[in-house]
Design a protein around this motif. Structure first.
Motif, PDB file in Angstrom:
ATOM      1  N   SER A 197       0.828  -1.210   0.000  1.00 55.94           N
ATOM      2  CA  SER A 197       0.000   0.000   0.000  1.00 55.94           C
ATOM      3  C   SER A 197       0.862   1.260   0.000  1.00 55.94           C
ATOM      4  CB  SER A 197      -0.928  -0.007   1.219  1.00 55.94           C
ATOM      5  OG  SER A 197      -1.716   1.165   1.276  1.00 55.94           O
ATOM      6  N   ARG A 198       1.937   1.253   0.780  1.00 60.39           N
ATOM      7  CA  ARG A 198       2.838   2.414   0.815  1.00 60.39           C
ATOM      8  C   ARG A 198       3.567   2.574  -0.521  1.00 60.39           C
ATOM      9  NH1 ARG A 198       4.252   0.323   5.991  1.00 60.39           N
ATOM     10  NH2 ARG A 198       6.311  -0.286   5.205  1.00 60.39           N
ATOM     11  N   ALA A 199       3.935   1.447  -1.142  1.00 54.87           N
ATOM     12  CA  ALA A 199       4.617   1.512  -2.441  1.00 54.87           C
ATOM     13  C   ALA A 199       3.693   2.118  -3.497  1.00 54.87           C
ATOM     14  CB  ALA A 199       5.064   0.117  -2.870  1.00 54.87           C
ATOM     15  N   ILE A 200       2.434   1.743  -3.466  1.00 50.19           N
ATOM     16  CA  ILE A 200       1.462   2.317  -4.404  1.00 50.19           C
ATOM     17  C   ILE A 200       1.301   3.806  -4.148  1.00 50.19           C
ATOM     18  CG2 ILE A 200      -0.993   2.328  -5.024  1.00 50.19           C
ATOM     19  CD1 ILE A 200      -0.918  -0.738  -4.684  1.00 50.19           C
ATOM     20  N   ASP A 201       1.317   4.211  -2.881  1.00 52.15           N
ATOM     21  CA  ASP A 201       1.265   5.641  -2.551  1.00 52.15           C
ATOM     22  C   ASP A 201       2.419   6.401  -3.197  1.00 52.15           C
ATOM     23  OD1 ASP A 201      -1.004   5.447  -1.023  1.00 52.15           O
ATOM     24  OD2 ASP A 201       0.025   5.488   0.910  1.00 52.15           O
ATOM     25  N   VAL A 202       3.613   5.845  -3.100  1.00 51.51           N
ATOM     26  CA  VAL A 202       4.796   6.498  -3.681  1.00 51.51           C
ATOM     27  C   VAL A 202       4.590   6.739  -5.163  1.00 51.51           C
ATOM     28  CG1 VAL A 202       7.239   6.153  -4.245  1.00 51.51           C
ATOM     29  CG2 VAL A 202       6.413   5.645  -1.943  1.00 51.51           C
ATOM     30  N   VAL A 203       4.062   5.737  -5.859  1.00 45.30           N
ATOM     31  CA  VAL A 203       3.856   5.852  -7.306  1.00 45.30           C
ATOM     32  C   VAL A 203       2.732   6.843  -7.606  1.00 45.30           C
ATOM     33  CG1 VAL A 203       3.266   4.598  -9.401  1.00 45.30           C
ATOM     34  CG2 VAL A 203       4.698   3.509  -7.666  1.00 45.30           C
ATOM     35  N   ALA A 204       1.628   6.740  -6.888  1.00 44.73           N
ATOM     36  CA  ALA A 204       0.471   7.595  -7.168  1.00 44.73           C
ATOM     37  C   ALA A 204       0.768   9.064  -6.903  1.00 44.73           C
ATOM     38  CB  ALA A 204      -0.724   7.133  -6.332  1.00 44.73           C
ATOM     39  N   GLU A 205       1.614   9.317  -5.918  1.00 40.73           N
ATOM     40  CA  GLU A 205       1.922  10.708  -5.571  1.00 40.73           C
ATOM     41  C   GLU A 205       2.812  11.391  -6.606  1.00 40.73           C
ATOM     42  OE1 GLU A 205       3.612  10.274  -1.723  1.00 40.73           O
ATOM     43  OE2 GLU A 205       1.684   9.855  -0.743  1.00 40.73           O
ATOM     44  N   ALA A 206       3.303  10.628  -7.582  1.00 37.00           N
ATOM     45  CA  ALA A 206       4.203  11.198  -8.587  1.00 37.00           C
ATOM     46  C   ALA A 206       3.465  11.953  -9.683  1.00 37.00           C
ATOM     47  CB  ALA A 206       5.047  10.090  -9.214  1.00 37.00           C
ATOM     48  N   ILE A 207       2.131  11.879  -9.691  1.00 36.50           N
ATOM     49  CA  ILE A 207       1.366  12.514 -10.761  1.00 36.50           C
ATOM     50  C   ILE A 207       0.079  13.097 -10.194  1.00 36.50           C
ATOM     51  CG2 ILE A 207       0.157  10.388 -11.417  1.00 36.50           C
ATOM     52  CD1 ILE A 207       0.513  11.287 -14.366  1.00 36.50           C
ATOM     53  N   ASP A 208      -0.319  14.251 -10.696  1.00 40.46           N
ATOM     54  CA  ASP A 208      -1.486  14.954 -10.168  1.00 40.46           C
ATOM     55  C   ASP A 208      -2.700  14.751 -11.068  1.00 40.46           C
ATOM     56  OD1 ASP A 208      -3.019  16.528  -8.522  1.00 40.46           O
ATOM     57  OD2 ASP A 208      -2.344  18.427  -9.402  1.00 40.46           O
ATOM     58  N   VAL A 209      -3.078  13.485 -11.263  1.00 44.78           N
ATOM     59  CA  VAL A 209      -4.279  13.129 -12.011  1.00 44.78           C
ATOM     60  C   VAL A 209      -4.936  11.965 -11.272  1.00 44.78           C
ATOM     61  CG1 VAL A 209      -3.260  13.844 -14.221  1.00 44.78           C
ATOM     62  CG2 VAL A 209      -3.120  11.440 -13.505  1.00 44.78           C
ATOM     63  N   PRO A 210      -6.202  11.645 -11.571  1.00 43.23           N
ATOM     64  CA  PRO A 210      -6.814  10.471 -10.944  1.00 43.23           C
ATOM     65  C   PRO A 210      -6.033   9.199 -11.241  1.00 43.23           C
ATOM     66  CG  PRO A 210      -8.505  11.837 -11.965  1.00 43.23           C
ATOM     67  CD  PRO A 210      -7.180  12.408 -12.383  1.00 43.23           C
ATOM     68  N   VAL A 211      -5.782   8.424 -10.194  1.00 43.31           N
ATOM     69  CA  VAL A 211      -5.030   7.175 -10.306  1.00 43.31           C
ATOM     70  C   VAL A 211      -5.952   6.002  -9.973  1.00 43.31           C
ATOM     71  CG1 VAL A 211      -3.083   5.825  -9.436  1.00 43.31           C
ATOM     72  CG2 VAL A 211      -2.851   8.306  -9.735  1.00 43.31           C
ATOM     73  N   VAL A 212      -5.979   5.023 -10.869  1.00 43.73           N
ATOM     74  CA  VAL A 212      -6.802   3.827 -10.710  1.00 43.73           C
ATOM     75  C   VAL A 212      -5.881   2.620 -10.575  1.00 43.73           C
ATOM     76  CG1 VAL A 212      -8.598   2.380 -11.746  1.00 43.73           C
ATOM     77  CG2 VAL A 212      -8.582   4.861 -12.178  1.00 43.73           C
ATOM     78  N   VAL A 213      -6.064   1.828  -9.525  1.00 42.99           N
ATOM     79  CA  VAL A 213      -5.329   0.567  -9.388  1.00 42.99           C
ATOM     80  C   VAL A 213      -6.236  -0.540  -9.905  1.00 42.99           C
ATOM     81  CG1 VAL A 213      -4.254  -1.078  -7.809  1.00 42.99           C
ATOM     82  CG2 VAL A 213      -3.985   1.370  -7.418  1.00 42.99           C
ATOM     83  N   GLN A 214      -5.880  -1.088 -11.062  1.00 42.25           N
ATOM     84  CA  GLN A 214      -6.706  -2.108 -11.713  1.00 42.25           C
ATOM     85  C   GLN A 214      -6.221  -3.497 -11.324  1.00 42.25           C
ATOM     86  OE1 GLN A 214      -9.379  -1.534 -13.510  1.00 42.25           O
ATOM     87  NE2 GLN A 214      -9.788  -3.493 -14.495  1.00 42.25           N
ATOM     88  N   THR A 215      -7.096  -4.255 -10.647  1.00 43.84           N
ATOM     89  CA  THR A 215      -6.782  -5.640 -10.288  1.00 43.84           C
ATOM     90  C   THR A 215      -7.577  -6.571 -11.203  1.00 43.84           C
ATOM     91  OG1 THR A 215      -8.560  -5.830  -8.640  1.00 43.84           O
ATOM     92  CG2 THR A 215      -6.447  -4.940  -7.899  1.00 43.84           C
TER      93      THR A 215
END
Length: 331
Positions: A197-215
């Motif tokens: 979850s923290r790793a996904i946060d690091v990636v998502a915080e790199a861009i200022d647009v809606p981020v979707v995690v697709q499983t």
């Protein structure tokens, strides 16, 4: 509720381009993409990118992906083209009849810029650009670590690498899909799920647009889902093709983000869904959600990438998603 028709990227190569590239690149494993392709090969991929973006716009999708035609290695591509990564043997790509080259990380994962360059080339082709990238857990799961101290350090390094790559994406990007099938197929164990979850946060915080995690390829374990809900992303994507009951139960019992991605079109089956059926599935999912769950944005998408399909079927799937969106959902 806003409906947006889109896909999680990676499309099949048109037959004529496939033949041309086969002649230019050769037919051996060593002739696959490594980031150093010549001008003739680049020109073919440029033409394919244009063809794929026009196909999506013509179908009426709300978000248009670059198509990732250069990706010989599905999710592993960003590592495979990196200077400090060697490619090992051919490995089965999850539980299907596709394969990828094992990316063996032997040095520091410094900035590369390959994904950003592809997206930059697409910015002149569409105003509705959506980026697609592997999620940090799945990319680490698919790779072999022979440089970092342990698997925890490797996951952190993968997250930092992806964050740097994504931070370089062009400003024209409207949304970002992070693909995380390994969260389903090889779920993280206790303790690791929180780190993911923290790793996904690091990636998502790199861009200022809606981020979707697709499983996809099933439904998440409850604890993994709970930690994913804690991640600082805008939406979670659920595979309602592989496991509609399991994913409906997750949302019904635990809720989800205010935005959601619904994998309602089968990315691996040539049968074309009726737009009316897609709409009915959205409405059924709504009946399964808690009264307090009021979706703001619903991404209508295929459950997986569409590269498994013949070109004509892939285009029909695009049309089905766009037509379903046009029909709308009865609130």
């Amino acid at each position: 509720m806003q409906l947006l028709a889109t896909t999680p990227g990676l499309y099949p190569l048109p037959d004529d381009a496939k033949e041309t590239l086969s002649d230019l690149k050769g037919h051996q494993r060593g002739d696959m993409i490594d980031g150093d392709e010549g001008a003739e090969i680049v020109a073919v991929y440029d033409d394919v990118r244009t063809e794929l973006t026009h196909a999506q716009a013509g179908a009426g999708l709300d978000r248009v992906v670059e198509g990732q035609a250069r990706w010989d290695d599905m999710l592993a591509h960003p590592l495979v083209v990196h200077d400090n990564v060697e490619t090992g043997g051919i490995v089965r790509y999850y539980d299907n009849n596709n394969f990828y080259r094992d990316p063996i990380v032997r040095g520091e994962l410094s900035f590369d810029g390959d994904m950003a360059a592809e997206l930059e080339a697409a910015t002149t082709l569409t105003d509705d650009l959506q980026a697609v990238a592997p999620g940090p857990y799945s990319l680490a799961d698919l790779a072999t670590n022979e440089h970092y101290e342990d698997e925890a350090a490797f996951l952190d390094a993968i997250a930092d690498f992806l964050a740097a790559e994504i931070e370089a994406f062009p400003a024209a990007v409207e949304t970002l899909f992070l693909l995380e099938p390994s969260l389903v197929t090889n779920p993280p164990t206790d303790g690791v799920d929180e780190r993911v979850s923290r790793a996904i946060d690091v990636v998502a915080e790199a861009i200022d647009v809606p981020v979707v995690v697709q499983t996809y390829w099933g439904s998440l374990e409850e604890k993994v889902h709970a930690h994913l809900l804690d991640a600082d992303v805008d939406a979670i994507g659920y595979d309602f093709v592989s496991d509609h009951d399991g994913n409906a139960s997750l949302i019904a019992e635990y809720g989800t983000k205010d935005d959601v991605a619904l994998g309602l079109v089968d990315g691996q089956n040539t049968l074309i869904e009726d737009p009316e059926t897609i709409v009915e599935r959205v409405e059924w999912i709504e009946t399964q959600t808690p009264p307090s769950q009021d979706f703001e944005t619903v991404y209508l998408t295929s459950n997986t990438e569409l590269f498994y399909l013949p070109v004509n079927r892939f285009e029909d799937k695009l049309a089905a998603l766009a037509d379903a969106n046009e029909l709308g959902v009865d609130a």
